[in-house]
Motif scaffolding. Structure first.
Motif, PDB file in Angstrom:
ATOM      1  N   LYS A  24       0.832  -1.202   0.000  1.00  0.00           N
ATOM      2  CA  LYS A  24       0.000   0.000   0.000  1.00  0.00           C
ATOM      3  C   LYS A  24       0.866   1.252   0.000  1.00  0.00           C
ATOM      4  O   LYS A  24       0.540   2.240  -0.670  1.00  0.00           O
ATOM      5  N   LEU A  27       2.028   1.714  -3.514  1.00  0.00           N
ATOM      6  CA  LEU A  27       0.929   2.224  -4.333  1.00  0.00           C
ATOM      7  C   LEU A  27       0.711   3.712  -4.065  1.00  0.00           C
ATOM      8  O   LEU A  27       0.499   4.493  -4.995  1.00  0.00           O
ATOM      9  N   ILE A  32      -1.179   5.351  -7.143  1.00  0.00           N
ATOM     10  CA  ILE A  32      -2.099   4.396  -7.752  1.00  0.00           C
ATOM     11  C   ILE A  32      -3.231   4.156  -6.757  1.00  0.00           C
ATOM     12  O   ILE A  32      -2.976   3.737  -5.618  1.00  0.00           O
ATOM     13  N   TYR A  34      -6.346   2.456  -4.774  1.00  0.00           N
ATOM     14  CA  TYR A  34      -6.735   1.094  -4.395  1.00  0.00           C
ATOM     15  C   TYR A  34      -7.776   1.201  -3.299  1.00  0.00           C
ATOM     16  O   TYR A  34      -7.888   2.218  -2.616  1.00  0.00           O
ATOM     17  N   SER A  36      -9.308   0.161   0.327  1.00  0.00           N
ATOM     18  CA  SER A  36      -8.709  -0.243   1.601  1.00  0.00           C
ATOM     19  C   SER A  36      -8.967  -1.721   1.887  1.00  0.00           C
ATOM     20  O   SER A  36      -8.225  -2.353   2.630  1.00  0.00           O
ATOM     21  N   ASP A  38      -8.824  -4.057  -0.460  1.00  0.00           N
ATOM     22  CA  ASP A  38      -8.111  -4.891  -1.430  1.00  0.00           C
ATOM     23  C   ASP A  38      -7.155  -5.846  -0.726  1.00  0.00           C
ATOM     24  O   ASP A  38      -6.479  -5.469   0.226  1.00  0.00           O
ATOM     25  N   ARG A  42      -4.541  -8.505  -5.111  1.00  0.00           N
ATOM     26  CA  ARG A  42      -5.029  -7.377  -5.902  1.00  0.00           C
ATOM     27  C   ARG A  42      -4.030  -6.214  -5.888  1.00  0.00           C
ATOM     28  O   ARG A  42      -3.811  -5.557  -6.907  1.00  0.00           O
ATOM     29  N   LEU A  43      -3.405  -5.961  -4.746  1.00  0.00           N
ATOM     30  CA  LEU A  43      -2.417  -4.902  -4.647  1.00  0.00           C
ATOM     31  C   LEU A  43      -1.226  -5.184  -5.557  1.00  0.00           C
ATOM     32  O   LEU A  43      -0.731  -4.297  -6.256  1.00  0.00           O
ATOM     33  N   GLU A  45      -1.313  -7.053  -8.217  1.00  0.00           N
ATOM     34  CA  GLU A  45      -1.824  -6.908  -9.581  1.00  0.00           C
ATOM     35  C   GLU A  45      -1.773  -5.436 -10.024  1.00  0.00           C
ATOM     36  O   GLU A  45      -1.368  -5.124 -11.150  1.00  0.00           O
ATOM     37  N   LEU A  46      -2.169  -4.542  -9.141  1.00  0.00           N
ATOM     38  CA  LEU A  46      -2.135  -3.113  -9.459  1.00  0.00           C
ATOM     39  C   LEU A  46      -0.707  -2.626  -9.681  1.00  0.00           C
ATOM     40  O   LEU A  46      -0.441  -1.854 -10.609  1.00  0.00           O
TER      41      LEU A  46
END
Length: 51
Positions: A24, A27, A32, A34, A36, A38, A42-43, A45-46
């Motif tokens: 996080k 990110l 980026i 996202y 909270s 996620d 998924r994090l 993936e981002l």
């Protein structure tokens, strides 16, 4: 020797070893968005999509 110090493997391949808080923070640093709620997958993936 200098080639060894130049080789930095802190690229996306290390995302799996990072904590959710670290992901996080990365990110946030990259600005980026996202959710909270996620999950780690998924994090990652981002982050990989940002490369």
């Amino acid at each position: 020797m200098s080639a060894r110090s130049f080789n930095n493997d802190s690229a996306p391949t290390t995302y799996d070893s990072m904590t959710v808080l670290e992901l996080k923070a990365e990110l946030d640093r990259l600005e980026i968005p996202y959710a909270s709620s996620d999950r780690k997958a998924r994090l990652i993936e981002l982050l990989k999509g940002a490369d």
